[in-house]
Design an enzyme around this catalytic site. Structure first.
Site, PDB file in Angstrom:
ATOM      1  N   ASP B 143       0.863  -1.179   0.000  1.00 35.88           N
ATOM      2  CA  ASP B 143       0.000   0.000   0.000  1.00 35.88           C
ATOM      3  C   ASP B 143       0.900   1.231   0.000  1.00 35.88           C
ATOM      4  O   ASP B 143       1.508   1.564   1.016  1.00 35.88           O
ATOM      5  CB  ASP B 143      -0.905   0.020   1.239  1.00 35.88           C
ATOM      6  CG  ASP B 143      -1.993  -1.055   1.194  1.00 35.88           C
ATOM      7  OD1 ASP B 143      -1.805  -2.058   0.455  1.00 35.88           O
ATOM      8  OD2 ASP B 143      -3.013  -0.908   1.894  1.00 35.88           O
ATOM      9  N   LYS B 206      -6.841   3.322  -3.418  1.00 33.00           N
ATOM     10  CA  LYS B 206      -7.248   3.323  -2.018  1.00 33.00           C
ATOM     11  C   LYS B 206      -7.439   4.755  -1.574  1.00 33.00           C
ATOM     12  O   LYS B 206      -6.698   5.636  -2.000  1.00 33.00           O
ATOM     13  CB  LYS B 206      -6.158   2.602  -1.205  1.00 33.00           C
ATOM     14  CG  LYS B 206      -6.347   2.589   0.296  1.00 33.00           C
ATOM     15  CD  LYS B 206      -5.236   1.776   0.967  1.00 33.00           C
ATOM     16  CE  LYS B 206      -5.248   1.968   2.470  1.00 33.00           C
ATOM     17  NZ  LYS B 206      -4.138   1.269   3.144  1.00 33.00           N
ATOM     18  N   LYS B 242     -10.186   0.258  -2.441  1.00 31.82           N
ATOM     19  CA  LYS B 242     -10.113   0.059  -0.990  1.00 31.82           C
ATOM     20  C   LYS B 242     -10.374   1.363  -0.254  1.00 31.82           C
ATOM     21  O   LYS B 242      -9.505   2.221  -0.203  1.00 31.82           O
ATOM     22  CB  LYS B 242      -8.733  -0.500  -0.611  1.00 31.82           C
ATOM     23  CG  LYS B 242      -8.521  -0.684   0.895  1.00 31.82           C
ATOM     24  CD  LYS B 242      -7.174  -1.299   1.198  1.00 31.82           C
ATOM     25  CE  LYS B 242      -6.874  -1.300   2.692  1.00 31.82           C
ATOM     26  NZ  LYS B 242      -5.523  -1.810   3.006  1.00 31.82           N
TER      27      LYS B 242
END
Lengths: 498, 306
Positions: B143, B206, B242
């Site tokens: 991430d 995300k 996400k």
């Protein structure tokens, strides 16, 4: 930049939207009492009405009857008008604006307290989704009464420097598409300005008006200030032609509006007419497209398209037309059609068998005139009841019947344009003139287009947005007079000598 | 030759325009979805399987990470039929610890935040090195955070090039690109950053680090879903999404799933393409699931804290 695209079958690139969200039934179960038979509410109490001409109101979701309704004849209409006149002369015209306002505030509060009951009953009688009656219709009804309650003691300010007086007894005839909301649009300004009323609900949706009479009794409104007579066209005609009526307020079809105007020509009766429409949503290429899609979907599929100001024509800039229609279809594929009492239903039932048949006839005509018909939804239609799939027509032209006539159903006609001038010309190329929408992220274009449109209401980057403080009404065959806002007071007042 | 972006790509990303009012109205409507009975249970279980169970604190300890891994594998041991979470999400220093607990072929993926999380304020070479080492230590997913300073200054090419470099450093690991939407300021920027991140090769986009307010919102999620849809329809490439930060209640999680289903459809309704970055959400999902079985809400103390 990304060469994967060439390797994949473009047909595979569609989204699996229909049925992607399976939801268990979530039914509104608030109890509502429906009496076996309704008569008329005259001088503060129910009268049974004649047996002759009794008709049924039907639950459009099941096609089963809900109650028997008596039809008022001339004598009963006369009794209602007499009660209204008596209440006007003896009570209502003598009350101060402050006191009238108190009654309206009480009505508004009581409507809020019983909102769930009203929403459930409205959905049962009309077929519109509970999500809409709960979140739109009933809250707007209460808001309308609150708004005009506030005006009741401030009429001198609405008419700066002038003295105003009520007209007397108003005869009001309302349609079936927003039964209680149209009642509020009619009754709230009439009472605030000091008039008394005789109102006729639509014959297919009389139940919430009947329940409204309960509220009037609860708040102790003096008898005769509001009278409700049930019935169809003949009852309406008796009301329109009654010599004791000072004003006619009508919402409904242009055809009936014409009949009413002919009958009251040469009389002292004043009138406001809120009639049909063939609203255009103009989508420019520089609009926020996904949000414009949302607005167009709301514009035509809200309330099954039974909206006089529905955006039933989509005018989309040619350069984005294909893409935009694809987006529309994707969004429509997620609309849930079904039991109006299910809290997840987006599109409910068509109000009556007649209207359902009318929509089908228009689709036949569309096909004959060369339209391409696309229909979609997230789910199958229920097997009973009057349901109709959301429909998008492409390949239609300005001359086609479905582009010119009001269908009053979930049917959108898509046309294209190349320049703003062409968009404006096409939008104005209609007998009607109620509402339009304009979609662009460029403010100058929004204003230029809005000012060139020949209609009563223009929404910029939005559609079907209502507020009691905002006047609503049409031009040309869409009628005259305004409801809502300060402008909504004038049709119920006259200027008098100081 | 690394992937490059052109001036016209940048113009196209910038041209994305979003109307905030309509987005808010659409979200308000999704929040009205009434998700009950069987459909609720199905979506609660699905949501549980989509959680990236996360701990990102300076005070994280190996023991805490071990606890997190146990919870992700078996969220509520008395109900072994419940799915495990999608992943655990930890700092790079905790990757080896987590891998030791999860084992080699775990159903629970191992995600690590990298690239000088959460600020991203390090030279690119160091970020690349951090990513390489983290993947080598056993991370399945990285991430990363985008360079918000460069993005807001208009230097889109730099943001793009950094993502490309990080993607390359990831090797086999999946890359989630954190836009930190709370710092982007407008939904137009969220739309542009989403397009940029997908074009640069992000496998997921995300919303947030969870360190900045506001973190994930349904409004931001809708704009990102719409960007993912455009990217898929244009290129045929699926990208995951996400939302992270601030999703604590099961009800909110279910509304994210309703919005997902109505915007991207059934193909995204799996933890391969959708994740929740969350921690306390799991216990609320469990409470709701047990309520269906036992008829009353459990005390929060019934479940381990994490």
């Amino acid at each position: 930049m990304n060469d994967v695209s060439t390797k994949q079958d473009p047909r595979a690139r569609e989204l699996a939207l229909a049925g992607a969200l399976e939801l268990s039934p979530s039914i509104e179960k608030h109890p509502v009492e429906i009496r076996p038979r309704y008569g008329h509410f005259i001088a503060g109490r129910w009268v049974e009405g004649r047996d002759e001409g009794v008709f049924e109101t039907v639950n459009p979701a099941t096609a089963k009857p809900l109650a028997q309704i008596a039809a008022a004849d001339e004598a009963e209409v006369d009794a209602a008008v007499a009660a209204a006149r008596k209440a006007y002369d003896e009570v209502w015209s003598k009350l101060s604006g402050l006191e009238r306002g108190k009654y309206l505030f009480r009505i508004a509060r009581r409507l809020q307290e019983r909102a769930r009951e009203f929403a459930t009953l409205e959905t049962t009688d009309n077929g519109k989704p509970i999500r809409e009656t709960r979140d739109v219709d009933i809250p707007l009804v209460a808001a309308h009464f609150f708004y005009y309650a506030g005006w009741a003691d401030k009429l001198e300010h609405a008419a700066a420097g002038r003295k105003v007086a009520p007209l007397g007894v108003a005869g009001q005839i309302i349609p079936w598409n927003f039964p209680l909301l149209m009642l509020a649009w009619k009754i709230a300004p009439a009472l605030a300005t000091g008039n008394t009323v005789v109102l006729k609900p639509a014959e297919t949706t009389p139940l919430t008006a009947a329940l409204f009479c309960d509220v009037l009794q609860e708040v102790g409104l003096p008898p005769g200030v509001v009278n409700i007579v049930n019935g169809a066209g003949e009852t309406g005609a008796a009301l329109v032609n009654h010599p004791g009526i000072d004003k006619i307020a009508f919402t409904g079809s242009t055809e009936v509006g014409r009949i009413i105007m002919r009958s009251i020509a040469g009389t002292k009766k004043k009138a406001t007419m809120e009639l049909g429409g063939k609203g255009a949503n103009i989508v420019f290429a520089d609009a926020a497209l996904d949000q414009a899609v949302e607005g167009c979907v709301d514009g035509i599929f809200f309330n099954q398209g039974h909206v006089c100001c529905a955006g039933s024509r989509l005018l989309v800039e040619e350069s984005i037309a294909e893409d935009f229609v694809a987006r529309l279809r994707r969004r429509v594929s997620t609309l849930r059609i079904g039991d109006p009492l299910d809290k997840n239903t987006d599109v409910g039932a068509i109000n009556s068998k007649d209207q359902h048949g009318m929509i089908d006839r228009y689709l036949d005509i569309a096909a004959q005139e060369g339209a391409k018909v696309w229909q979609g939804a997230a789910c199958e239609l229920p097997s009973t009841g009057y349901y109709h799939l959301p429909t998008i027509l492409t390949g239609v032209q300005q001359t086609d019947t479905v582009v010119r006539e009001e269908i009053f159903g979930p049917v959108l006609s898509v046309l294209t344009f190349r320049t703003p001038a062409e968009a404006i010309k096409k939008a104005n190329d209609t007998e009607y003139g109620l509402a339009c929408g304009v979609w662009s992220e460029k403010t100058s274009k929004l204003f230029r287009t809005a000012h060139a449109l020949n209609c009563g209401v223009v929404w910029a980057n939005g559609y079907n947005l209502f507020d009691p403080s905002s006047p609503f009404g049409g031009v040309r065959h869409s009628g005259f007079g305004r409801e809502g806002g300060i402008a909504g007071l004038w049709p119920y007042m006259q200027e008098v000598a100081r | 030759m690394p992937l490059q972006c052109t001036e016209s790509d940048i113009r196209r990303w910038r041209a994305a325009s979003v109307d905030d009012m309509s987005v808010a109205a659409r979200v308000a409507r999704v929040r009205k979805r009434s998700i009950k009975t069987e459909s609720k249970v199905r979506l609660l279980r699905l949501a549980l399987s989509m959680v990236d169970l996360t701990t990102l604190e300076g005070a994280d300890s190996p023991e805490r990470v071990r606890g997190l891994c146990h919870k992700a594998l078996r969220p509520h041991p008395p109900m072994p039929e419940l799915p495990s979470c999608a992943a655990v999400c930890v700092y790079p220093t905790m990757v080896a610890t987590a891998r030791a607990v999860l084992g080699a072929d775990s159903p629970v993926k191992l995600a690590a935040v990298a690239t000088a999380f959460p600020s991203g304020q390090l030279p690119l070479a160091l970020k690349v090195q951090e990513v390489r080492e983290t993947v080598a230590a056993g991370a399945d997913e990285i991430d990363m955070v985008i360079n918000r300073g460069a993005f807001l200054s208009g230097d889109y090419a730099r943001v793009f090039d950094e993502i490309v470099a990080i993607k390359d450093a990831c090797g086999p690991a999946h890359l989630k690109v954190i836009l930190e939407t709370g710092e982007l300021g407008t939904l137009d920027n969220v739309a542009a950053a989403s397009r940029l991140a997908m074009a640069a090769g992000g496998d997921f986009i995300k919303t947030s680090t969870g360190k900045i307010q506001p973190a994930a919102t349904l409004e931001v999620a809708l704009v990102m879903f719409e960007a993912i849809r455009e990217h898929f329809l244009e290129t045929g490439v699926r990208v995951g999404m996400k939302p992270a930060g601030g999703i604590r209640s099961a009800k909110l999680a279910l509304h994210y799933l309703a919005l997902l289903a109505e915007t991207l459809g059934a193909d995204w309704m799996t933890n391969e393409w959708f994740r929740f970055g969350a921690s306390s959400l799991v216990n609320d999902l469990l409470r709701q699931l047990l309520w269906r079985d036992e008829g009353y809400y459990q005390s929060p103390r019934r479940f381990s804290v994490d």
